[in-house]
Design a protein around this motif. Sequence first.
Motif, short mmCIF file in Angstrom:
data_model
loop_
_atom_site.label_atom_id
_atom_site.label_comp_id
_atom_site.label_asym_id
_atom_site.label_seq_id
_atom_site.Cartn_x
_atom_site.Cartn_y
_atom_site.Cartn_z
N GLU A 37 0.84 -1.19 0.00
CA GLU A 37 0.00 0.00 0.00
C GLU A 37 0.88 1.25 0.00
O GLU A 37 1.85 1.33 0.76
CB GLU A 37 -0.93 0.02 1.21
N SER A 49 -13.97 -6.15 -9.55
CA SER A 49 -13.90 -6.59 -8.16
C SER A 49 -14.68 -7.89 -8.02
O SER A 49 -15.56 -8.18 -8.84
CB SER A 49 -14.49 -5.52 -7.24
N LYS A 94 -10.05 7.08 -10.56
CA LYS A 94 -9.37 6.50 -9.39
C LYS A 94 -7.87 6.72 -9.42
O LYS A 94 -7.12 5.95 -8.80
CB LYS A 94 -9.67 4.99 -9.28
N HIS A 137 -3.82 2.04 -3.19
CA HIS A 137 -4.63 1.96 -1.98
C HIS A 137 -5.16 0.54 -1.84
O HIS A 137 -5.33 -0.17 -2.84
CB HIS A 137 -5.80 2.97 -2.09
N TRP A 138 -5.46 0.12 -0.62
CA TRP A 138 -5.94 -1.25 -0.40
C TRP A 138 -7.17 -1.55 -1.23
O TRP A 138 -7.39 -2.68 -1.68
CB TRP A 138 -6.23 -1.51 1.08
N SER A 139 -7.99 -0.53 -1.48
CA SER A 139 -9.23 -0.74 -2.24
C SER A 139 -8.97 -1.00 -3.72
O SER A 139 -9.91 -1.32 -4.46
CB SER A 139 -10.15 0.47 -2.08
N ASP A 140 -7.72 -0.85 -4.16
CA ASP A 140 -7.40 -1.13 -5.56
C ASP A 140 -7.25 -2.62 -5.84
O ASP A 140 -7.13 -3.02 -7.00
CB ASP A 140 -6.11 -0.41 -5.97
N SER A 182 -0.35 -4.61 3.35
CA SER A 182 -0.25 -3.45 4.25
C SER A 182 1.12 -3.35 4.87
O SER A 182 1.93 -4.26 4.77
CB SER A 182 -1.30 -3.56 5.35
#
Lengths: 114, 112
Positions: free
Chosen positions: A15, A39, A61, A82-85, A114
């Motif tokens: 991250e 996703s 994004k 980012h972790w959401s990627d 992380s």
Amino acid sequence: AQSVTQPDIHITVSEGASLELRCNYSYGATPYLFWYVQSPGQGLQLLLKYFSGDTLVQGIKGFEAEFKRSQSSFNLRKPSVHWSDAAEYFCAVGGDQAGTALIFGKGTTLSVSS
Amino acid sequence: DAGVTQSPTHLIKTRGQQVTLRCSPISGHKSVSWYQQVLGQGPQFIFQYYEKEERGRGNFPDRFSARQFPNYSSELNVNALLLGDSALYLCASSLELGGPLHFGNGTRLTVT
């Protein structure tokens, strides 16, 4: 033959680190190039597309991609992940702006640590 | 506005059976495309319809057929199901033929 190659099946990035996903294409005519993200359990979302003009295209994004005709490549980049990627990313090529009859690569799965 | 909706979300069928998958495009979108995504692969183009007419067809056998209705919704039919037809079937709509594709979440078909 028309095809899209994504050489990396799975990539893990920390991250905050930068990201580059590779895409090479083979297409007889002027290519229209796309990057999609998927996703788990979801459909495909368009990140960005290249039709003509500036070879560096900006997407949603914080993603960008650079078209290099000499290398038949359209690599996707992001300066800080980012972790959401974390998702699966697909490169695709088509013969028109509508994305009609897109040819997709096999995808690259991105994991974010992380 | 609602996105592209597909039904059912999951489906289990037996070899030799027939299946119908449904897609409702985003309101106002006139073009619908269908893609098959086998596990571990990228999506593969099956059909595109615009204004109820077939505008493109991928390299799929005649067991696969589709149609688009006056309200622009679409159905994908697959006859004589094979184990290899097990996949996620994605529908995408666009405003016109020249617009970007918006994908639904897909129908997961399992053939046993």
